[in-house]
Design an enzyme around this catalytic site. Structure first.
Site, PDB file in Angstrom:
ATOM      1  N   ASN A  32       7.613  -4.840  -7.552  1.00  0.00           N
ATOM      2  CA  ASN A  32       6.946  -3.559  -7.281  1.00  0.00           C
ATOM      3  C   ASN A  32       7.090  -3.236  -5.786  1.00  0.00           C
ATOM      4  OD1 ASN A  32       3.902  -1.862  -7.238  1.00  0.00           O
ATOM      5  ND2 ASN A  32       5.573  -1.356  -8.581  1.00  0.00           N
ATOM      6  N   HIS A  37       8.179  -4.460   1.930  1.00  0.00           N
ATOM      7  CA  HIS A  37       9.140  -5.498   1.510  1.00  0.00           C
ATOM      8  C   HIS A  37      10.525  -5.222   2.114  1.00  0.00           C
ATOM      9  CE1 HIS A  37       6.284  -5.524  -2.041  1.00  0.00           C
ATOM     10  NE2 HIS A  37       6.308  -6.794  -1.726  1.00  0.00           N
TER      11      HIS A  37
END
Ligand code: PAF
Length: 282
Positions: A32, A37
């Site tokens: 997700n 990230h």
């Protein structure tokens, strides 16, 4: 980007890179993916030749009643984002691959002391699950460097200690939190918020900044600073949580002599348990 699902395939792809003299960088995730990230991957490219990421929603770090089964699983979209960010190899194992039934109960990894307070107190066993899975992933990937977001400040501290205590040759790099324009820290769990809750949620970082400002200006009554922040959060629609002013090295309650601080905070907003922190020196 190549995707592999088994430890054996991952090991042979990495061995090939190491034979060619490449250094390996690693970004473990639960998927997700958001800009936070992706920033880990971008940072990784500065330090390593070959970037590996993993997507594995680790069951052992979720407690009873937590969101393991509803945790968003978005592998296809995540793969596209990783490929676009220049990730070379994605490891997306099954639960059985990571935790074979025949090894169940054989071994876990436990980091002491630093895991006892904050999220450790709120989520018993959570950090045992994190350190066990990260230890397994490090043994599988054998990275030269691994990158983790500073948003999960306590997790980063736990992983640093585990890496040192267990003699991993991996260098841990902590990467600054990526925020929305409002200041809200990016998180996979922000997806649980309605638009209205999302705009209220930026108050968490505002309160961290206000507390930092007070301490920087010389305020030493940490209990009062905490009380004011918690009251403001409650009035702003947040539910239960903590707001802990700590020594940034050992995560113990700050004292008047401390120089390097971290304020660790979590609070419930709607269906999401939000977490954030601010670290600074005076
Ligand atoms: O921060 C996370 O996403 C997870 O805790 C991690 C480090 C990937 C371990 O499952």
């Amino acid at each position: 980007m190549q995707t592999v699902n088994t430890i054996q395939a991952l090991r042979s792809a990495i061995a090939e890179q190491k034979r060619a003299g490449k250094t390996v960088g690693f970004v473990p995730t639960m998927g997700n993916l958001h800009e936070g990230h992706i920033s880990l991957l971008h940072e990784g490219h500065k330090h390593a030749d070959f970037m590996v990421s993993s997507i594995f929603v680790n069951p052992t770090q979720f407690g009873a009643g937590e969101d393991f089964s509803s945790y968003p699983r978005t592998l296809e979209a995540d793969s596209e984002k990783l490929a676009a960010a220049g990730c070379h190899l994605l490891f997306a194992p099954s639960a059985e691959e990571m935790y074979p039934a025949e090894t169940s109960g054989w071994a876990t990894v436990q980091v002491h002391d630093i895991t006892e307070n904050h999220c450790g107190a709120d989520r018993p066993g959570h950090f045992d699950g994190v350190s066990t899975v990260v230890c397994k992933l490090f043994n599988i990937v054998t990275p030269d460097i691994a990158l983790f977001g500073k948003k999960d400040f306590q997790q980063l501290a736990v992983i640093r200690r585990m890496t040192t205590a267990l003699c991993f040759a991996t260098r841990i790099i902590g990467v600054e939190t990526v925020r929305e324009k409002s200041g809200l820290a990016m998180s996979s769990r922000n997806g649980y918020l309605t638009q209205e809750e999302k705009s209220k949620a930026s108050l968490l970082y505002q309160q961290l900044r206000i507390a930092k400002e007070k301490i920087t200006l010389g305020e030493k009554n940490f209990a009062q600073i905490t009380k004011d922040a918690r009251e403001a959060l409650t009035q702003g629609g947040f539910g239960a949580g903590y707001f802990n002013i700590c020594n940034a090295e050992n995560l113990q309650p700050a004292t008047a002599n401390d120089i390097h601080f971290v304020i660790l905070a979590t609070a419930q907003m709607g269906g999401a348990r939000l977490i954030d922190n601010i670290d600074f020196e005076i």
